[in-house]
Design an enzyme around this catalytic site. Structure first.
Site, PDB file in Angstrom:
ATOM      1  N   CYS A 298       0.838  -1.160  -0.107  1.00  0.00           N
ATOM      2  CA  CYS A 298      -0.038  -0.151   0.005  1.00  0.00           C
ATOM      3  C   CYS A 298       0.829   1.275  -0.008  1.00  0.00           C
ATOM      4  CB  CYS A 298      -0.875  -0.061   1.304  1.00  0.00           C
ATOM      5  SG  CYS A 298      -2.030   1.656   1.399  1.00  0.00           S
TER       6      CYS A 298
ATOM      7  N   CYS B 158      -0.483   4.160   2.138  1.00  0.00           N
ATOM      8  CA  CYS B 158      -0.348   3.968   3.477  1.00  0.00           C
ATOM      9  C   CYS B 158       1.103   4.266   4.059  1.00  0.00           C
ATOM     10  CB  CYS B 158      -0.570   2.670   3.892  1.00  0.00           C
ATOM     11  SG  CYS B 158      -2.291   2.240   3.279  1.00  0.00           S
ATOM     12  N   ASP B 159       2.170   3.826   2.954  1.00  0.00           N
ATOM     13  CA  ASP B 159       3.346   3.606   3.829  1.00  0.00           C
ATOM     14  C   ASP B 159       4.623   4.500   3.127  1.00  0.00           C
ATOM     15  OD1 ASP B 159       2.298   1.767   5.240  1.00  0.00           O
ATOM     16  OD2 ASP B 159       2.999   0.028   4.082  1.00  0.00           O
TER      17      ASP B 159
END
Lengths: 318, 108
Positions: free
Chosen positions: A144, A147-148
């Site tokens: 992701c 997300c990261d």
């Protein structure tokens, strides 16, 4: 104790929620089993929850964020009275009517019975299945980017894959990373022309062609990738500290294996329309489509499934 | 946001976590993180329901890189449970409420 519904919708991506909007407007009081929170695509809202900008959903001139689009679809389904449940179906019995679904493993009795089922369970990301991957997931290896990506500021990272989602991640990651290497096992990309052109033109993005990952290296965080040249067979190490995996998808069919006819790739076979091999069971979205896989085509097939279910229920004298 | 949840920063982290009388669960999050938004309401519920067992703090990793780096946070949401100032549990990724509570309770 079991709840009976005319239409049980399993899944809450664009297909499931569009089916819910249509079925709710048709006064069918659908129940939607949304899924449970997770950091993967297996969550309420589905794959769009882990994407950023959606530029090609008609009606949004300036684009829309994936999670925002799903939040709106959900609100729209609620507005017409769809009954949304944050839980997962663990078992589904399509062998008799009404169909039965169990949403908690603790209960022997089914949680729901349904006259018709719309299966919209979507697809999930494929993993590399190479040594080091499990150990380093969330320690430099991610599925992701949104997300990261932030944690890789100024670093050299790799994106594995050659489709639109791989290039979308690569382009997004250029906001943070120093360099992004797109690692692809062939010498040409599957991605759309516009994404290819943008990626090739970007000065932070580089391509490693004909390159297959054999190991993710690193003890407690990613320190590199062991790769092999698929033409020469030569092995080498890519010095990257972050790895994002975007190599494609598999349909989420474990609930219906052995109950619905699947094609050679494991997707639910539909037709005419969204009819499956079991009467009263309809399928929409990525669980039955490996050809188009777009938010808009998923939503379209969700609408079709709700209309198919409504008409089929009428023939059953509902 | 619920007033049960304390907002932590690089400047206040050590003091708040170090002096917490109960175990403190710190949510490393950011505005742009979808899964963080998914679990935010769950954490608000836990902050109220479990207030006798542990307290909850939030740290925005965007604005507080030093603390996120110090605890090797590389994926969010990450929930760290501190007891007497030490990390006793590390939960990475969004999960259903029941699963989160089970993992937290196991380390209390």
């Amino acid at each position: 104790m079991n709840h009976h519904t005319e239409v049980l919708i399993i899944g809450s991506g664009p297909a499931g929620l569009t089916a819910a909007i249509y079925a709710a407007r048709a006064q069918l009081s659908p129940v939607v089993i949304e899924g449970e929170p997770s950091s993967t695509t297996d969550q309420p809202g589905g794959q769009l929850m882990v994407t950023t900008e959606v530029e090609n959903f008609p009606g949004f001139v300036d684009g829309v964020q994936g999670p925002d689009l799903m939040t709106s679809m959900r609100a729209q389904a609620l507005r017409f009275g769809a009954d949304l449940r944050v839980t997962k179906v663990h078992k589904l019995d399509l062998s008799q009517r009404p169909f039965r679904a169990w949403t908690s493993e603790d209960h022997e009795a089914p949680s729901f019975s349904a006259d018709s089922v719309i299966l919209a369970t979507g697809a999930r990301s494929l993993m590399l299945n190479v040594p080091g991957e499990d150990r380093l997931l969330s320690h430099g290896l991610s599925t992701c980017a949104t997300c990261d990506g932030f944690f890789f500021r100024g670093q050299d990272i790799a994106v594995i894959g050659g489709g639109d989602s791989a290039l979308e991640e690569a382009l997004f990651l250029t906001r943070f990373a120093r360099t992004v290497t797109v690692v692809h096992r062939r010498d040409e990309l599957r991605a759309s022309k516009i994404m290819q052109e943008r990626s090739r033109a970007h000065d932070k993005i580089d391509f490693a062609w004909n390159t297959q990952v054999t190991d993710v290296l690193g003890h407690d965080r990613v320190s590199g990738l062991r790769v092999v040249d698929t033409v020469t067979g030569e092995s080498r190490t890519l010095d990257v500290t972050g790895v994002f995996v975007a190599i494609g998808h598999v349909p989420n069919t474990s609930l219906v294996e052995g109950q619905l006819e699947l094609d050679d790739n494991g997707y639910v076979i539909t037709g005419p329309g969204t009819y499956t091999s079991v009467e009263g069971v309809f399928a929409a979205g990525d669980v039955q489509d490996h050809e188009y896989r777009q938010a808009i085509t998923s939503a379209g097939s969700g609408a079709m499934a709700a209309i198919d279910a409504e008409r089929w229920l009428e023939t059953q004298g509902r | 946001m619920s007033d049960q949840i304390t907002t932590l920063t690089d400047a206040t982290f050590d003091e708040v976590v170090g002096s917490a009388e109960k175990p403190i669960l710190v949510d490393f999050w950011a505005e742009w993180c979808g899964p963080c938004k998914t679990i935010a309401p769950i954490l608000e519920e836990l902050a109220t329901e479990q207030s006798d067992k542990f307290v909850i703090g939030k740290l925005d990793v965007d604005a507080n890189v030093a603390t996120a780096t110090k605890f090797s946070v590389m994926s969010i949401p990450t929930l760290l449970l501190f007891k007497d100032g030490e990390v006793v549990a590390r939960l990475v990724g969004a999960k259903p409420k029941g699963a989160l509570l089970q993992e937290i309770s196991a380390s209390l």
